[in-house]
Design a protein around this motif. Structure first.
Motif, PDB file in Angstrom:
ATOM      1  N   SER A 208       0.838  -1.202   0.000  1.00 58.60           N
ATOM      2  CA  SER A 208       0.000   0.000   0.000  1.00 58.60           C
ATOM      3  C   SER A 208       0.868   1.246   0.000  1.00 58.60           C
ATOM      4  O   SER A 208       2.023   1.222   0.448  1.00 58.60           O
ATOM      5  N   ASP A 231      -3.473   3.802  -2.234  1.00 57.65           N
ATOM      6  CA  ASP A 231      -3.494   2.666  -3.155  1.00 57.65           C
ATOM      7  C   ASP A 231      -3.222   1.380  -2.382  1.00 57.65           C
ATOM      8  O   ASP A 231      -2.245   1.313  -1.613  1.00 57.65           O
ATOM      9  N   ASP A 232      -4.072   0.363  -2.594  1.00 56.16           N
ATOM     10  CA  ASP A 232      -3.891  -0.964  -1.997  1.00 56.16           C
ATOM     11  C   ASP A 232      -3.756  -1.983  -3.124  1.00 56.16           C
ATOM     12  O   ASP A 232      -4.631  -2.074  -3.993  1.00 56.16           O
ATOM     13  N   TYR A 233      -2.667  -2.755  -3.103  1.00 53.90           N
ATOM     14  CA  TYR A 233      -2.305  -3.641  -4.207  1.00 53.90           C
ATOM     15  C   TYR A 233      -2.739  -5.078  -3.915  1.00 53.90           C
ATOM     16  O   TYR A 233      -2.688  -5.543  -2.769  1.00 53.90           O
ATOM     17  N   GLN A 234      -3.124  -5.786  -4.995  1.00 50.54           N
ATOM     18  CA  GLN A 234      -3.570  -7.174  -4.861  1.00 50.54           C
ATOM     19  C   GLN A 234      -2.691  -8.079  -5.731  1.00 50.54           C
ATOM     20  O   GLN A 234      -2.294  -7.711  -6.850  1.00 50.54           O
ATOM     21  N   LEU A 241       1.103  -9.420  -9.725  1.00 46.79           N
ATOM     22  CA  LEU A 241       0.265  -8.264  -9.454  1.00 46.79           C
ATOM     23  C   LEU A 241      -1.033  -8.359 -10.240  1.00 46.79           C
ATOM     24  O   LEU A 241      -1.036  -8.571 -11.449  1.00 46.79           O
ATOM     25  N   TRP A 244      -4.661  -2.705  -8.407  1.00 44.07           N
ATOM     26  CA  TRP A 244      -4.774  -2.042  -7.115  1.00 44.07           C
ATOM     27  C   TRP A 244      -6.037  -1.197  -7.061  1.00 44.07           C
ATOM     28  O   TRP A 244      -6.603  -0.797  -8.079  1.00 44.07           O
ATOM     29  N   THR A 245      -6.442  -0.948  -5.841  1.00 46.11           N
ATOM     30  CA  THR A 245      -7.629  -0.143  -5.585  1.00 46.11           C
ATOM     31  C   THR A 245      -7.187   1.206  -5.026  1.00 46.11           C
ATOM     32  O   THR A 245      -6.393   1.270  -4.087  1.00 46.11           O
ATOM     33  N   ARG A 246      -7.715   2.269  -5.607  1.00 48.61           N
ATOM     34  CA  ARG A 246      -7.400   3.626  -5.153  1.00 48.61           C
ATOM     35  C   ARG A 246      -8.603   4.183  -4.411  1.00 48.61           C
ATOM     36  O   ARG A 246      -9.710   4.250  -4.950  1.00 48.61           O
TER      37      ARG A 246
END
Length: 267
Positions: A208, A231-234, A241, A244-246
């Motif tokens: 993140s 930003d959170d990365y998945q 990768l 990601w969610t912003r």
């Protein structure tokens, strides 16, 4: 030879009251970002200058970038600064570490360094500021004038052990020696933005990045753009990768795919 200013820099730094030896000169305490007037020993500077022979005048350390890995502004970071290159000069190279990649590499050559009297040179590459555990300096193909520098992410930390002053900056000093004197330092510097909080996992993958007001530290707006999101990365089970969610202020969310593209519509 045009070396009056570099020679004065060497004398000024070598005669700091905290610098008693050449070993001290090759440490961060001799090369702070800002010098305190009370640490200047004017008499030592005069004596050193008067004792210096023209035939032993210090050399000039000159740097050149041979190769490097820069972040992708469409994927690794989002910023109006389209490049992480802050400046390239013969004696100072600096980079903005906007990319979320944990490791960054740059290869530097000091082969262009020269001595006014043609003396043979040796080189010292020294960590002046930063965490030595996150910094690698590797000689390139047996060439003592070149190093491959590998830097891990640096969060805010004291500039020296026990110091109340903190920084997100890394400084590598490059010194040429002609058998009589060391040169003034040439610098390779990296700056990690101080207006964000990053989290990495144990495999050094970005988890993140939070740019919101939770971090009150100042960052120069001329080079660091202010942002108001997190930003959170998945990742999938293989560690690839997925995107990601912003999250913006007010809870608004946007989804990005692995290529850094904003998802407008999904099935």
């Amino acid at each position: 030879s045009g070396l009056i200013a570099p020679t004065m820099q060497m004398i000024f730094r070598r005669c700091n009251i905290l610098v008693k030896s050449d070993d001290d000169y090759l440490t961060g305490q001799a090369h702070p970002t800002v010098f305190e007037g009370g640490q200047i020993d004017t008499l030592r500077m005069i004596e050193m200058a008067h004792a210096m022979k023209a035939s032993e005048a210090p050399p000039l350390a000159v740097l050149q970038v041979q190769s490097e890995e820069l972040g992708d502004p469409h994927h690794d970071y989002f910023d109006s600064m389209r490049s992480e290159v802050l400046l390239n000069t013969p004696c100072a190279i600096s980079r903005l570490c906007n990319s979320t990649q944990y490791w960054r590499e740059i290869q530097i050559s000091a082969n262009g360094s020269h001595d006014p009297n043609g003396r043979a040179l040796t080189f010292k590459w020294v960590v002046l500021r930063g965490d030595p555990k996150r910094i690698e300096l590797k000689e390139v193909d047996g060439d003592p004038s070149a190093r491959r520098i590998r830097i891990g992410y640096h969060p805010r930390r004291p500039i020296q052990p026990g110091s109340a002053i903190e920084s997100n900056r890394v400084d590598i000093g490059v010194f040429a020696h002609n058998g009589a004197y060391y040169s003034a330092p040439a610098f390779v510097s990296f700056y990690y933005p101080d207006n964000e909080v990053r989290e990495y996992d144990d495999q050094h993958r970005i988890v993140s990045v939070d740019f919101r007001s939770a971090n009150k530290n100042y960052a120069d707006p001329v080079i660091i753009v202010q942002r108001d999101w997190r930003d959170d990365y998945q990742y999938d089970d293989q560690g690839n990768l997925q995107g990601w969610t912003r999250t913006r202020e007010g809870g608004q969310q946007e989804l990005f795919n692995p290529a850094g593209q904003l998802v407008i519509k999904s099935d």
